[in-house]
Design a protein around this motif. Structure first.
Motif, PDB file in Angstrom:
ATOM      1  N   THR A   1      13.487  24.794  -8.542  1.00  0.00           N
ATOM      2  CA  THR A   1      13.127  23.607  -9.324  1.00  0.00           C
ATOM      3  C   THR A   1      13.647  23.787 -10.744  1.00  0.00           C
ATOM      4  O   THR A   1      13.427  24.820 -11.376  1.00  0.00           O
ATOM      5  CB  THR A   1      11.606  23.408  -9.323  1.00  0.00           C
ATOM      6  N   ARG A   2      14.361  22.776 -11.238  1.00  0.00           N
ATOM      7  CA  ARG A   2      15.091  22.934 -12.501  1.00  0.00           C
ATOM      8  C   ARG A   2      14.761  21.814 -13.486  1.00  0.00           C
ATOM      9  O   ARG A   2      14.979  20.640 -13.178  1.00  0.00           O
ATOM     10  CB  ARG A   2      16.599  22.923 -12.222  1.00  0.00           C
ATOM     11  N   PRO A   3      14.247  22.141 -14.666  1.00  0.00           N
ATOM     12  CA  PRO A   3      14.121  21.115 -15.712  1.00  0.00           C
ATOM     13  C   PRO A   3      15.505  20.648 -16.126  1.00  0.00           C
ATOM     14  O   PRO A   3      16.448  21.442 -16.205  1.00  0.00           O
ATOM     15  CB  PRO A   3      13.422  21.853 -16.861  1.00  0.00           C
ATOM     16  N   ALA A   4      15.651  19.344 -16.354  1.00  0.00           N
ATOM     17  CA  ALA A   4      16.957  18.808 -16.736  1.00  0.00           C
ATOM     18  C   ALA A   4      16.770  17.471 -17.436  1.00  0.00           C
ATOM     19  O   ALA A   4      15.841  16.717 -17.133  1.00  0.00           O
ATOM     20  CB  ALA A   4      17.844  18.641 -15.514  1.00  0.00           C
ATOM     21  N   ALA A   5      17.658  17.196 -18.396  1.00  0.00           N
ATOM     22  CA  ALA A   5      17.668  15.894 -19.065  1.00  0.00           C
ATOM     23  C   ALA A   5      18.398  14.909 -18.162  1.00  0.00           C
ATOM     24  O   ALA A   5      19.614  15.005 -17.975  1.00  0.00           O
ATOM     25  CB  ALA A   5      18.359  16.005 -20.418  1.00  0.00           C
ATOM     26  N   ILE A   6      17.647  13.976 -17.571  1.00  0.00           N
ATOM     27  CA  ILE A   6      18.223  13.046 -16.606  1.00  0.00           C
ATOM     28  C   ILE A   6      17.923  11.619 -17.053  1.00  0.00           C
ATOM     29  O   ILE A   6      16.762  11.241 -17.209  1.00  0.00           O
ATOM     30  CB  ILE A   6      17.615  13.222 -15.198  1.00  0.00           C
ATOM     31  N   ASP A   7      18.972  10.838 -17.254  1.00  0.00           N
ATOM     32  CA  ASP A   7      18.823   9.410 -17.517  1.00  0.00           C
ATOM     33  C   ASP A   7      19.293   8.561 -16.344  1.00  0.00           C
ATOM     34  O   ASP A   7      18.811   7.445 -16.141  1.00  0.00           O
ATOM     35  CB  ASP A   7      19.604   9.016 -18.766  1.00  0.00           C
TER      36      ASP A   7
ATOM     37  N   ARG B   1       3.492  19.949  -4.240  1.00  0.00           N
ATOM     38  CA  ARG B   1       4.017  20.822  -3.181  1.00  0.00           C
ATOM     39  C   ARG B   1       5.537  20.917  -3.271  1.00  0.00           C
ATOM     40  O   ARG B   1       6.119  21.987  -3.081  1.00  0.00           O
ATOM     41  CB  ARG B   1       3.633  20.284  -1.802  1.00  0.00           C
ATOM     42  N   LEU B   2       6.165  19.777  -3.562  1.00  0.00           N
ATOM     43  CA  LEU B   2       7.623  19.736  -3.599  1.00  0.00           C
ATOM     44  C   LEU B   2       8.175  20.634  -4.704  1.00  0.00           C
ATOM     45  O   LEU B   2       9.087  21.437  -4.470  1.00  0.00           O
ATOM     46  CB  LEU B   2       8.098  18.296  -3.798  1.00  0.00           C
ATOM     47  N   ILE B   3       7.646  20.510  -5.918  1.00  0.00           N
ATOM     48  CA  ILE B   3       8.219  21.276  -7.028  1.00  0.00           C
ATOM     49  C   ILE B   3       7.861  22.765  -6.942  1.00  0.00           C
ATOM     50  O   ILE B   3       8.500  23.600  -7.577  1.00  0.00           O
ATOM     51  CB  ILE B   3       7.823  20.690  -8.402  1.00  0.00           C
ATOM     52  N   LYS B   4       6.847  23.093  -6.122  1.00  0.00           N
ATOM     53  CA  LYS B   4       6.540  24.505  -5.869  1.00  0.00           C
ATOM     54  C   LYS B   4       7.388  25.061  -4.729  1.00  0.00           C
ATOM     55  O   LYS B   4       7.326  26.262  -4.444  1.00  0.00           O
ATOM     56  CB  LYS B   4       5.060  24.668  -5.530  1.00  0.00           C
ATOM     57  N   GLY B   5       8.128  24.197  -4.072  1.00  0.00           N
ATOM     58  CA  GLY B   5       8.977  24.643  -2.976  1.00  0.00           C
ATOM     59  C   GLY B   5       8.216  24.955  -1.703  1.00  0.00           C
ATOM     60  O   GLY B   5       8.588  25.854  -0.946  1.00  0.00           O
TER      61      GLY B   5
ATOM     62  N   HIS C   1       9.541  12.940 -14.682  1.00  0.00           N
ATOM     63  CA  HIS C   1       9.101  14.282 -15.065  1.00  0.00           C
ATOM     64  C   HIS C   1      10.233  15.148 -15.595  1.00  0.00           C
ATOM     65  O   HIS C   1       9.971  16.269 -16.063  1.00  0.00           O
ATOM     66  CB  HIS C   1       8.446  14.970 -13.870  1.00  0.00           C
ATOM     67  N   GLN C   2      11.481  14.655 -15.493  1.00  0.00           N
ATOM     68  CA  GLN C   2      12.643  15.427 -15.927  1.00  0.00           C
ATOM     69  C   GLN C   2      12.701  16.787 -15.224  1.00  0.00           C
ATOM     70  O   GLN C   2      12.943  17.836 -15.817  1.00  0.00           O
ATOM     71  CB  GLN C   2      12.638  15.598 -17.453  1.00  0.00           C
ATOM     72  N   LEU C   3      12.466  16.734 -13.920  1.00  0.00           N
ATOM     73  CA  LEU C   3      12.484  17.912 -13.064  1.00  0.00           C
ATOM     74  C   LEU C   3      13.277  17.603 -11.798  1.00  0.00           C
ATOM     75  O   LEU C   3      13.086  16.551 -11.189  1.00  0.00           O
ATOM     76  CB  LEU C   3      11.072  18.312 -12.649  1.00  0.00           C
ATOM     77  N   ILE C   4      14.122  18.529 -11.394  1.00  0.00           N
ATOM     78  CA  ILE C   4      14.872  18.393 -10.155  1.00  0.00           C
ATOM     79  C   ILE C   4      14.296  19.373  -9.146  1.00  0.00           C
ATOM     80  O   ILE C   4      14.324  20.585  -9.364  1.00  0.00           O
ATOM     81  CB  ILE C   4      16.370  18.670 -10.386  1.00  0.00           C
ATOM     82  N   PRO C   5      13.736  18.883  -8.037  1.00  0.00           N
ATOM     83  CA  PRO C   5      13.172  19.789  -7.039  1.00  0.00           C
ATOM     84  C   PRO C   5      14.241  20.705  -6.436  1.00  0.00           C
ATOM     85  O   PRO C   5      15.417  20.365  -6.373  1.00  0.00           O
ATOM     86  CB  PRO C   5      12.598  18.843  -5.969  1.00  0.00           C
ATOM     87  N   ALA C   6      13.788  21.865  -5.988  1.00  0.00           N
ATOM     88  CA  ALA C   6      14.705  22.851  -5.425  1.00  0.00           C
ATOM     89  C   ALA C   6      15.248  22.415  -4.072  1.00  0.00           C
ATOM     90  O   ALA C   6      14.599  21.685  -3.323  1.00  0.00           O
ATOM     91  CB  ALA C   6      13.987  24.189  -5.267  1.00  0.00           C
TER      92      ALA C   6
END
Length: 384
Positions: free
Chosen positions: A358-364, A7-11, A334-339
């Motif tokens: 929702t944005r894919p991103a390389a996050i360490d 639900r979160l990543i679908k906004g 998941h390397q995803l930032i929710p909107a």
């Protein structure tokens, strides 16, 4: 957990008109959708627990199962519980207060105190999760959930526990609490547009949306998790805690406490703040708090992509920091930032990179911020 993340990543916002708030100025909230305590806990147990403890126990059971543990098989004295909450059994208190005034003292339930005392959230988890190690309830307002996770890490590092069930829970959507926040001017008044009401960092923000729920994590030392090949979502690399010492409700205008907490977390992790790639912001949607936090993020985490998940789930008070820590761990996995929903138009004075979708991103490396009334600050630095 999976449904929540989807639900979160679908906004998908949980904000909706709330019939139980029909007599107060703000008539919508973010309640846990389709919640059936009898189905999830059994009717015999659920009636003994305020919703705040119901939320915490259900979340704890799911977290323990996800971590691959069996509560009957672990070493109970080495398992601790640290839970954050602001108010505890608010709904029980409201019901019993009405009974007292309507029908007198003999109408008050004998279960009133066991259901409503704030420490009972942690106590319930100890009883029903076979955890007889340190058992703590921490209350640092809306930073409570993050503070609980930080305290849990300290218990592990001091070797007082091998496992800690940690997080936050809140169920305070009552006419009294909603009226109190409304009187302070901290709640959005968009009764005609609940899903568009929570607007962190937007030029049109007018306050937060009351929410409820729980976020529970199972914490272990790295070597212990690796030894049993546990399914690890993320690592807590650093924790910082501070006080503004400034005002009972307003943040320090220069975010001095937030900066001090961030410095502690980064120093503990041995990194520079400029290395942080993602910030799950406190981002409540109030005019002053968002402005102060955004300036601190711009100064300390100039390369970070920021989001406020409160735009979708509202503000669950003492549970917020723990839920957001869970979201931060899931973003790392998941390397995803929710909107950040309802951002448009972004406040032109807020000059940080905010994920409007929702944005894919390389996050360490990611930071989760939590701030509360009384000047409480708690930040968690997390890594893949």
């Amino acid at each position: 957990m999976e449904t929540n993340w989807a639900r979160l990543i679908k906004g998908v916002s949980t904000a909706a008109p709330d019939p139980r708030l029909h007599d107060v100025p703000v008539q919508f909230s973010c309640r846990v959708p389709d919640f059936d305590a009898d189905k999830l806990l059994g009717s015999r147990l659920s009636w003994q627990l305020d919703p705040v403890s119901q939320f915490a126990l259900i979340a704890a059971r799911e977290a323990i199962a996800d971590a691959g543990h069996d509560v009957e098989g672990w070493d109970a004295p080495r398992v601790g519980v640290v839970i954050g909450s602001c108010v505890g059994g608010a709904q029980t208190s409201a019901v019993q207060n009405d009974k007292f005034h309507d029908s007198g003292p003999d109408a008050v339930s004998a279960m009133f105190l066991p259901m409503s005392l704030v420490n009972m959230v942690a106590g319930v988890l100890s009883i029903h999760c076979n955890a007889t190690g340190p058992n703590l309830l921490v209350s640092t307002a809306c930073a409570s959930g993050s503070t609980a996770i930080g305290v849990a890490c300290e218990l592990l590092l001091r070797d007082q526990c091998d496992i800690v069930i940690a997080g936050g829970a809140e169920a305070a959507i009552t006419p009294l609490y909603v009226s109190g926040f409304a009187r302070m001017g901290t709640l959005s008044r968009r009764n005609d547009d609940p899903t568009g009401a929570s607007r962190p960092f937007s030029a049109e923000r007018d306050g937060f949306v009351m929410a409820e729920g729980a976020g529970i994590l199972v914490l272990e030392r790295v070597e212990d998790a690796e030894a049993r090949r546990a399914p690890v979502w993320a690592r807590v690399l650093g924790y910082g805690n501070s006080a503004d010492g400034y005002h009972v409700t307003s943040p320090h205008p220069e975010a001095l406490g937030a900066r001090a907490a961030a410095e502690q977390a980064c120093t503990q992790a041995g990194i520079s703040p400029s290395e942080v790639q993602h910030v799950n912001a406190h981002g409540s949607g109030t005019k002053l708090s968002d402005a102060v936090e955004s300036r601190y993020i711009a100064d300390y985490f100039p390369k970070a992509i920021t989001t406020s998940t409160k735009s979708l789930i509202g503000h669950p008070l003492g549970a917020a920091g723990a839920i957001e820590a869970a979201y931060t761990a899931m973003s790392l996995r998941h390397q995803l930032i929710p909107a950040t929903a309802n951002l448009d138009p972004q406040d032109p004075a807020i000059e940080i990179d905010i994920a409007a979708e929702t944005r894919p991103a390389a996050i360490d490396l990611a930071m989760s911020n939590s701030f509360g009334f009384g000047g409480h600050n708690a930040v968690l630095l997390m890594g893949r």
